[in-house]
Scaffold this active site. Structure first.
Site, PDB file in Angstrom:
ATOM      1  NE  ARG A 130      30.137 -39.954  -4.340  1.00 38.31           N
ATOM      2  CZ  ARG A 130      29.940 -40.893  -3.421  1.00 38.31           C
ATOM      3  NH1 ARG A 130      28.714 -41.160  -3.004  1.00 38.31           N
ATOM      4  NH2 ARG A 130      30.955 -41.546  -2.925  1.00 38.31           N
ATOM      5  CE  LYS A 152      32.996 -19.308 -12.689  1.00 39.48           C
ATOM      6  NZ  LYS A 152      34.013 -18.248 -12.883  1.00 39.48           N
ATOM      7  CD  GLU A 194      30.897  -8.243  -9.348  1.00 39.35           C
ATOM      8  OE1 GLU A 194      31.005  -8.415 -10.576  1.00 39.35           O
ATOM      9  OE2 GLU A 194      31.655  -8.775  -8.507  1.00 39.35           O
ATOM     10  CE  LYS A 235      27.078 -15.285 -12.779  1.00 41.03           C
ATOM     11  NZ  LYS A 235      27.856 -15.154 -11.575  1.00 41.03           N
ATOM     12  CD  GLU A 245      35.329 -18.627 -16.233  1.00 43.79           C
ATOM     13  OE1 GLU A 245      34.513 -18.481 -15.316  1.00 43.79           O
ATOM     14  OE2 GLU A 245      36.472 -18.152 -16.222  1.00 43.79           O
ATOM     15  NE  ARG A 249      30.031 -18.618 -15.149  1.00 36.37           N
ATOM     16  CZ  ARG A 249      29.319 -19.311 -14.294  1.00 36.37           C
ATOM     17  NH1 ARG A 249      28.807 -20.462 -14.643  1.00 36.37           N
ATOM     18  NH2 ARG A 249      29.096 -18.860 -13.078  1.00 36.37           N
ATOM     19  CG  ASN A 253      36.333 -13.998 -14.665  1.00 32.04           C
ATOM     20  OD1 ASN A 253      35.689 -14.035 -13.627  1.00 32.04           O
ATOM     21  ND2 ASN A 253      36.659 -15.079 -15.347  1.00 32.04           N
ATOM     22  CG  HIS A 256      36.184 -10.191 -11.418  1.00 33.85           C
ATOM     23  ND1 HIS A 256      35.387  -9.247 -12.018  1.00 33.85           N
ATOM     24  CD2 HIS A 256      35.457 -10.705 -10.398  1.00 33.85           C
ATOM     25  CE1 HIS A 256      34.212  -9.202 -11.389  1.00 33.85           C
ATOM     26  NE2 HIS A 256      34.229 -10.075 -10.402  1.00 33.85           N
ATOM     27  CG  HIS A 260      40.021 -12.117  -8.114  1.00 38.15           C
ATOM     28  ND1 HIS A 260      39.692 -13.178  -8.923  1.00 38.15           N
ATOM     29  CD2 HIS A 260      38.865 -11.741  -7.512  1.00 38.15           C
ATOM     30  CE1 HIS A 260      38.394 -13.431  -8.823  1.00 38.15           C
ATOM     31  NE2 HIS A 260      37.868 -12.555  -7.976  1.00 38.15           N
ATOM     32  CG  HIS A 275      34.451  -9.419  -5.052  1.00 42.26           C
ATOM     33  ND1 HIS A 275      35.503 -10.117  -5.605  1.00 42.26           N
ATOM     34  CD2 HIS A 275      33.476  -9.399  -6.000  1.00 42.26           C
ATOM     35  CE1 HIS A 275      35.164 -10.512  -6.822  1.00 42.26           C
ATOM     36  NE2 HIS A 275      33.940 -10.095  -7.083  1.00 42.26           N
TER      37      HIS A 275
HETATM   38  N1  LIG Z   1      30.031 -17.451  -7.189  1.00 39.65           N
HETATM   39  C1  LIG Z   1      30.136 -16.417  -7.992  1.00 39.65           C
HETATM   40  O1  LIG Z   1      29.825 -16.503  -9.172  1.00 39.65           O
HETATM   41  C2  LIG Z   1      30.604 -15.110  -7.439  1.00 39.65           C
HETATM   42  C3  LIG Z   1      30.458 -13.955  -8.197  1.00 39.65           C
HETATM   43  C4  LIG Z   1      30.838 -12.748  -7.640  1.00 39.65           C
HETATM   44  C5  LIG Z   1      31.353 -12.724  -6.354  1.00 39.65           C
HETATM   45  N2  LIG Z   1      31.495 -13.860  -5.658  1.00 39.65           N
HETATM   46  C6  LIG Z   1      32.024 -13.852  -4.297  1.00 39.65           C
HETATM   47  O2  LIG Z   1      31.102 -13.140  -3.463  1.00 39.65           O
HETATM   48  C7  LIG Z   1      31.809 -12.639  -2.330  1.00 39.65           C
HETATM   49  C8  LIG Z   1      31.393 -11.217  -2.066  1.00 39.65           C
HETATM   50  O3  LIG Z   1      30.023 -11.180  -1.811  1.00 39.65           O
HETATM   51  P1  LIG Z   1      29.376 -10.003  -0.942  1.00 39.65           P
HETATM   52  O4  LIG Z   1      29.858  -8.715  -1.456  1.00 39.65           O
HETATM   53  O5  LIG Z   1      27.933 -10.270  -0.876  1.00 39.65           O
HETATM   54  O6  LIG Z   1      30.109 -10.192   0.455  1.00 39.65           O
HETATM   55  P2  LIG Z   1      29.595 -10.683   1.901  1.00 39.65           P
HETATM   56  O7  LIG Z   1      28.896 -11.962   1.804  1.00 39.65           O
HETATM   57  O8  LIG Z   1      30.785 -10.610   2.773  1.00 39.65           O
HETATM   58  O9  LIG Z   1      28.556  -9.569   2.330  1.00 39.65           O
HETATM   59  C9  LIG Z   1      29.001  -8.255   2.536  1.00 39.65           C
HETATM   60  C10 LIG Z   1      28.696  -7.773   3.954  1.00 39.65           C
HETATM   61  O10 LIG Z   1      27.329  -7.386   4.028  1.00 39.65           O
HETATM   62  C11 LIG Z   1      26.675  -8.050   5.085  1.00 39.65           C
HETATM   63  N3  LIG Z   1      25.291  -8.221   4.662  1.00 39.65           N
HETATM   64  C12 LIG Z   1      24.829  -9.025   3.671  1.00 39.65           C
HETATM   65  N4  LIG Z   1      23.538  -8.805   3.470  1.00 39.65           N
HETATM   66  C13 LIG Z   1      23.139  -7.852   4.341  1.00 39.65           C
HETATM   67  C14 LIG Z   1      21.923  -7.175   4.590  1.00 39.65           C
HETATM   68  N5  LIG Z   1      20.818  -7.417   3.872  1.00 39.65           N
HETATM   69  N6  LIG Z   1      21.883  -6.246   5.582  1.00 39.65           N
HETATM   70  C15 LIG Z   1      22.995  -5.964   6.286  1.00 39.65           C
HETATM   71  N7  LIG Z   1      24.196  -6.544   6.075  1.00 39.65           N
HETATM   72  C16 LIG Z   1      24.264  -7.477   5.113  1.00 39.65           C
HETATM   73  C17 LIG Z   1      27.456  -9.318   5.295  1.00 39.65           C
HETATM   74  O11 LIG Z   1      27.292  -9.798   6.610  1.00 39.65           O
HETATM   75  C18 LIG Z   1      28.881  -8.829   5.033  1.00 39.65           C
HETATM   76  O12 LIG Z   1      29.383  -8.203   6.178  1.00 39.65           O
HETATM   77  C19 LIG Z   1      33.274 -12.792  -2.655  1.00 39.65           C
HETATM   78  O13 LIG Z   1      33.796 -13.861  -1.903  1.00 39.65           O
HETATM   79  C20 LIG Z   1      33.310 -13.123  -4.132  1.00 39.65           C
HETATM   80  O14 LIG Z   1      34.418 -13.926  -4.485  1.00 39.65           O
HETATM   81  C21 LIG Z   1      31.127 -15.054  -6.177  1.00 39.65           C
HETATM   82 ZN   LIG Z   2      32.802 -10.291  -8.847  1.00 43.74          ZN
END
Ligand SMILES: NC(=O)c1ccc[n+]([C@@H]2O[C@H](COP(=O)([O-])OP(=O)(O)OC[C@H]3O[C@@H](n4cnc5c(N)ncnc54)[C@H](O)[C@@H]3O)[C@@H](O)[C@H]2O)c1
Ligand SMILES: [Zn+2]
Length: 377
Positions: A130, A152, A194, A235, A245, A249, A253, A256, A260, A275
């Site tokens: 939990r 999130k 972003e 943020k 949200e 908040r 988006n 987005h 999405h 993304h």
């Molecule tokens: N929780 C939230 O508030 C929130 C907000 C925005 C996005 N997201 C989510 O985040 C995700 C996208 O995140 P992302 O763009 O980081 O994607 P990701 O985690 O897939 O990373 C992108 C790529 O870069 C590589 N990578 C990461 N760090 C590296 C580094 N230092 N050196 C070399 N390679 C590296 C990873 O292995 C991957 O192949 C989506 O699923 C999206 O929905 C969540």
């Molecule tokens: Zn995003």
């Protein structure tokens, strides 16, 4: 590796959420110091590191050693890289690894990676026992400026993105800016979308600063750290005003809803679209849609597109390689997106650069005819 290592380059952003308040440290060399920073803040002496196969060979050993040195006993789980890892199957694997490592409530799950690992590991941290402690060590630009802050967490299902998850704030975020030097240019640009988003939401001066300084942000150094810290502060402000949200908040988006839908339309295939690229196209569409609804000047949409194009981001649906499904399928994806309240479409629209607002009564017919106009086929 970047040469900057002095502690004076470091920035601290505090997220003041009462009992759930936490620090975001931003700067070079933080992975090497992670053990010390974590031990100073958390009581537990065990940690389960969750990472992916791209990040593991680069940074896992350093994080492992740093935890050891600080008297924390780490375990590790290395998962496949990519959006498809945000699944029930991998969630199960993470929960299992966390329990196998005998992580208890005061111990920590540590996400070492991009937003995919952060969202997945954060979800597991929120539900195992939990809720156990959670530390984000974001390694992509996107995760440093966005997903690691705000609590999130979640996974995707075949119904759409992020439809299953919990709110679970981290206890600490360590954004080591050195690690961005190994990120591909494409992923760096995706994260930059972003960063630009914060300017477009409500900080026109920041957007103008990015227009003038984006090259320095891309090349590293002080401007990069500044941009990341400004993004985390933006943020944090939004999250503190509306943690769960219920209102403002949703501004985060911006771009987005369209983004999405495009991610779903390309089956989360990162060869076609990641993304941040979806967000880039989505932000241009949101500005164009706002201008079509006579809310904003078409010049604003042009300015947004010009900047995103300049840094090398896709800005049009036609920039996505391969064929897109028909407009009706995109519309279904939009309707399935979580920003739908009692049948009415909620969109983030804008009155101009830095003047975004939540519109929760957007007629489906307007969206459909706009998409028909913009669809490349
Ligand atoms: N929780 C939230 O508030 C929130 C907000 C925005 C996005 N997201 C989510 O985040 C995700 C996208 O995140 P992302 O763009 O980081 O994607 P990701 O985690 O897939 O990373 C992108 C790529 O870069 C590589 N990578 C990461 N760090 C590296 C580094 N230092 N050196 C070399 N390679 C590296 C990873 O292995 C991957 O192949 C989506 O699923 C999206 O929905 C969540
Ligand atoms: Zn995003």
């Amino acid at each position: 590796m970047n040469a900057i290592t002095s502690a004076s380059d470091e920035r601290l952003v505090r997220v003041p959420l009462g009992e759930r308040a936490y620090d975001i440290l931003i700067g070079p060399g933080l992975i090497v110091r992670a053990g010390k920073e974590i031990a100073a803040r958390l009581m537990g002496r065990r940690a389960a590191i969750i990472t992916d196969e791209n990040v593991a060979p680069l940074y896992l050993d350093a994080l492992f050693a740093s935890l050891h040195e600080a008297g924390i006993q780490p375990s590790k789980l290395v998962l496949p890289a990519g959006e498809k890892t945000k699944s029930f199957e991998h969630l199960m694997a993470v929960c299992d690894a966390v329990l196998t490592a005998r992580v208890e409530r005061n111990d920590a799950v540590i996400a070492l990676g991009g937003g995919v690992i952060g969202d997945l590991a954060g979800f597991a941290a929120g539900i195992v026992r939990r809720g156990v402690r959670f530390v984000q060590v974001p390694t992509s630009l996107l995760s440093q400026v966005d997903s690691s802050v705000g609590g999130k967490t979640g996974i995707n299902t075949h119904h759409g993105k992020n439809l299953v998850g919990v709110f679970h704030q981290p206890d600490l975020v360590l954004a080591d800016t050195d690690v961005l030097n190994t990120l591909s240019e494409r992923e760096f640009r995706a994260g930059y979308a972003e960063v630009a988003k914060y300017g477009l939401i409500d900080k026109p001066d920041f957007f103008a600063w990015l227009e003038a300084n984006w090259k320095e942000v891309f090349s590293g150094g002080a401007a990069r750290i500044e941009a990341i810290a400004a993004s985390c502060q933006a943020k944090s402000d939004v999250v503190v005003a509306d943690e769960r949200e219920n209102g403002p908040r949703a501004l985060l988006n911006l771009g987005h809803t369209f983004g999405h839908a495009l991610e779903a339309a390309t089956a989360y295939d990162s060869r076609r679209l990641v993304h941040g690229e979806g967000v880039s196209i989505g932000m241009v569409l949101a500005h164009e849609f706002s201008s079509r609804l006579n809310l904003a000047s078409p010049d604003d949409a042009k300015r947004v597109e010009a900047h995103l194009k300049m840094v090398g981001l896709p800005t049009r649906m036609g920039d996505i390689p391969g064929e897109l499904p028909p407009v009706e399928v995109l519309m279904d994806a939009i309707a399935q997106d979580k920003k739908v309240k009692s049948g009415k479409l909620t969109f983030i629209l804008t009155r101009g650069i830095g003047q975004s607002f939540v519109a929760d009564d957007v007629p489906t017919s307007e969206v459909l005819s706009f998409l028909r106009e913009k669809h490349p086929q």
